[in-house]
Design a protein around this motif. Structure first.
Motif, PDB file in Angstrom:
ATOM      1  N   SER A  13       1.185  -0.957   0.104  1.00 42.23           N
ATOM      2  CA  SER A  13       0.419   0.378   0.225  1.00 42.23           C
ATOM      3  C   SER A  13       1.248   1.149  -0.330  1.00 42.23           C
ATOM      4  O   SER A  13       0.339   2.275  -0.864  1.00 42.23           O
ATOM      5  CB  SER A  13      -0.298   0.103   1.355  1.00 42.23           C
ATOM      6  OG  SER A  13      -1.970  -0.885   1.206  1.00 42.23           O
ATOM      7  N   ILE A  14       2.077   0.933   0.595  1.00 40.06           N
ATOM      8  CA  ILE A  14       2.638   2.314   0.625  1.00 40.06           C
ATOM      9  C   ILE A  14       3.041   2.609  -0.614  1.00 40.06           C
ATOM     10  O   ILE A  14       4.071   3.726  -0.801  1.00 40.06           O
ATOM     11  CB  ILE A  14       4.114   2.299   1.938  1.00 40.06           C
ATOM     12  CG1 ILE A  14       3.379   2.297   3.508  1.00 40.06           C
ATOM     13  CG2 ILE A  14       4.824   3.252   1.853  1.00 40.06           C
ATOM     14  CD1 ILE A  14       4.662   1.669   4.417  1.00 40.06           C
ATOM     15  N   LEU A  15       3.717   1.159  -1.066  1.00 50.94           N
ATOM     16  CA  LEU A  15       4.822   1.852  -2.878  1.00 50.94           C
ATOM     17  C   LEU A  15       3.663   2.582  -3.374  1.00 50.94           C
ATOM     18  O   LEU A  15       3.604   2.684  -4.038  1.00 50.94           O
ATOM     19  CB  LEU A  15       5.497  -0.048  -2.543  1.00 50.94           C
ATOM     20  CG  LEU A  15       6.150   0.102  -2.395  1.00 50.94           C
ATOM     21  CD1 LEU A  15       6.650  -1.523  -2.864  1.00 50.94           C
ATOM     22  CD2 LEU A  15       7.623   0.880  -2.641  1.00 50.94           C
ATOM     23  N   ILE A  22       4.057  10.622  -6.877  1.00 49.11           N
ATOM     24  CA  ILE A  22       4.888  10.339  -8.033  1.00 49.11           C
ATOM     25  C   ILE A  22       4.306  11.315  -9.337  1.00 49.11           C
ATOM     26  O   ILE A  22       4.257  11.847 -10.190  1.00 49.11           O
ATOM     27  CB  ILE A  22       5.810   9.433  -8.193  1.00 49.11           C
ATOM     28  CG1 ILE A  22       7.010   9.406  -6.630  1.00 49.11           C
ATOM     29  CG2 ILE A  22       7.023   9.669  -9.596  1.00 49.11           C
ATOM     30  CD1 ILE A  22       7.569   8.534  -6.587  1.00 49.11           C
ATOM     31  N   TRP A  23       3.560  10.252  -9.394  1.00 49.49           N
ATOM     32  CA  TRP A  23       2.863  10.843 -10.584  1.00 49.49           C
ATOM     33  C   TRP A  23       1.863  11.667 -10.498  1.00 49.49           C
ATOM     34  O   TRP A  23       1.998  12.361 -11.421  1.00 49.49           O
ATOM     35  CB  TRP A  23       1.835   9.293 -11.301  1.00 49.49           C
ATOM     36  CG  TRP A  23       0.943   9.156 -12.233  1.00 49.49           C
ATOM     37  CD1 TRP A  23       1.375   9.643 -13.658  1.00 49.49           C
ATOM     38  CD2 TRP A  23      -0.430   9.337 -11.881  1.00 49.49           C
ATOM     39  NE1 TRP A  23       0.277   9.047 -14.438  1.00 49.49           N
ATOM     40  CE2 TRP A  23      -0.775   9.622 -13.367  1.00 49.49           C
ATOM     41  CE3 TRP A  23      -1.223   9.961 -11.954  1.00 49.49           C
ATOM     42  CZ2 TRP A  23      -1.880  10.380 -14.114  1.00 49.49           C
ATOM     43  CZ3 TRP A  23      -2.241  10.286 -11.772  1.00 49.49           C
ATOM     44  CH2 TRP A  23      -3.101  10.811 -13.499  1.00 49.49           C
ATOM     45  N   LYS A  24       1.188  11.858  -9.748  1.00 51.84           N
ATOM     46  CA  LYS A  24       0.865  13.051  -9.635  1.00 51.84           C
ATOM     47  C   LYS A  24       1.787  14.129  -9.547  1.00 51.84           C
ATOM     48  O   LYS A  24       1.211  15.412 -10.618  1.00 51.84           O
ATOM     49  CB  LYS A  24      -0.265  13.396  -8.338  1.00 51.84           C
ATOM     50  CG  LYS A  24      -0.850  15.269  -7.939  1.00 51.84           C
ATOM     51  CD  LYS A  24      -1.988  14.663  -9.102  1.00 51.84           C
ATOM     52  CE  LYS A  24      -2.974  15.640  -8.278  1.00 51.84           C
ATOM     53  NZ  LYS A  24      -3.587  16.346  -9.525  1.00 51.84           N
ATOM     54  N   GLU A  25       2.383  14.336  -8.963  1.00 50.99           N
ATOM     55  CA  GLU A  25       4.119  15.567  -8.701  1.00 50.99           C
ATOM     56  C   GLU A  25       4.222  15.256 -10.358  1.00 50.99           C
ATOM     57  O   GLU A  25       4.005  16.741 -10.847  1.00 50.99           O
ATOM     58  CB  GLU A  25       5.236  15.285  -7.968  1.00 50.99           C
ATOM     59  CG  GLU A  25       4.577  15.418  -6.564  1.00 50.99           C
ATOM     60  CD  GLU A  25       4.382  16.481  -6.322  1.00 50.99           C
ATOM     61  OE1 GLU A  25       4.807  17.085  -7.198  1.00 50.99           O
ATOM     62  OE2 GLU A  25       3.385  17.141  -5.222  1.00 50.99           O
ATOM     63  N   TYR A  26       4.760  14.223 -10.941  1.00 49.29           N
ATOM     64  CA  TYR A  26       5.054  14.352 -12.630  1.00 49.29           C
ATOM     65  C   TYR A  26       3.804  15.607 -12.905  1.00 49.29           C
ATOM     66  O   TYR A  26       4.019  15.961 -14.535  1.00 49.29           O
ATOM     67  CB  TYR A  26       5.100  13.093 -12.851  1.00 49.29           C
ATOM     68  CG  TYR A  26       5.712  12.808 -14.507  1.00 49.29           C
ATOM     69  CD1 TYR A  26       6.961  13.183 -15.443  1.00 49.29           C
ATOM     70  CD2 TYR A  26       5.129  12.338 -15.334  1.00 49.29           C
ATOM     71  CE1 TYR A  26       7.088  13.020 -16.779  1.00 49.29           C
ATOM     72  CE2 TYR A  26       5.139  12.342 -16.629  1.00 49.29           C
ATOM     73  CZ  TYR A  26       6.362  12.667 -17.525  1.00 49.29           C
ATOM     74  OH  TYR A  26       7.447  13.097 -18.325  1.00 49.29           O
TER      75      TYR A  26
END
Length: 145
Positions: A13-15, A22-26
């Motif tokens: 879940s953490i991964l 990370i995907w959202k920031e990208y």
């Protein structure tokens, strides 16, 4: 057994959560880039468009064979027959082993300077017992320092 399963689920879940963040920031960064076009000055544009004339057509062929005009050099000539290039025969240079370098006789810097100033480097070596020549191995070992 149940403790391992719970820990595995928490870890996964953490991964997944980290990947989503990370995907959202990208994707946000990509959207910001599309919204604000880059302003490039005319001078910067011209520099990017025109390659460095000094580095243009700077091809370097490194012959790691003990024979300056042997099969390796012949293959290099054939490969680069219509291209202007400079050939370095490693047998002509004194490149000392690691730990045995004497400043006044070692010519590694001469070869390395030619490599740094070249746009493309083509390396030719004979294969001895499924390995490269000692000249090339010494060059590569010295490049790691």
């Amino acid at each position: 057994m149940k403790k391992r399963t719970v820990l595995s689920i928490v870890f996964i879940s953490i991964l997944i959560l980290g990947g989503l963040i990370i995907w959202k920031e990208y994707s946000d960064a990509q959207a910001r880039t599309k919204e604000q076009p880059q302003k490039i000055s005319r001078q910067t544009f011209e520099k990017k468009r025109q390659p460095n004339r000094r580095a243009l057509n700077q091809q370097l062929f490194i012959n790691a064979s003990q024979n300056q005009n042997g099969n390796t050099a012949a293959l290099g000539r054939r490969l680069l027959e219509n291209i202007k290039y400079k050939q370095i025969n490693l047998v002509d240079y004194h490149i000392h082993q690691i730990g045995q370098v004497s400043a006044n006789k070692d010519q590694f810097n001469v070869v390395f300077k030619n490599m740094k100033s070249s746009k493309n480097i083509i390396i030719g070596t004979p294969v001895y017992w499924s390995d490269m020549s000692g000249y090339l191995k010494t060059l590569f070992d010295r490049m790691r320092l």
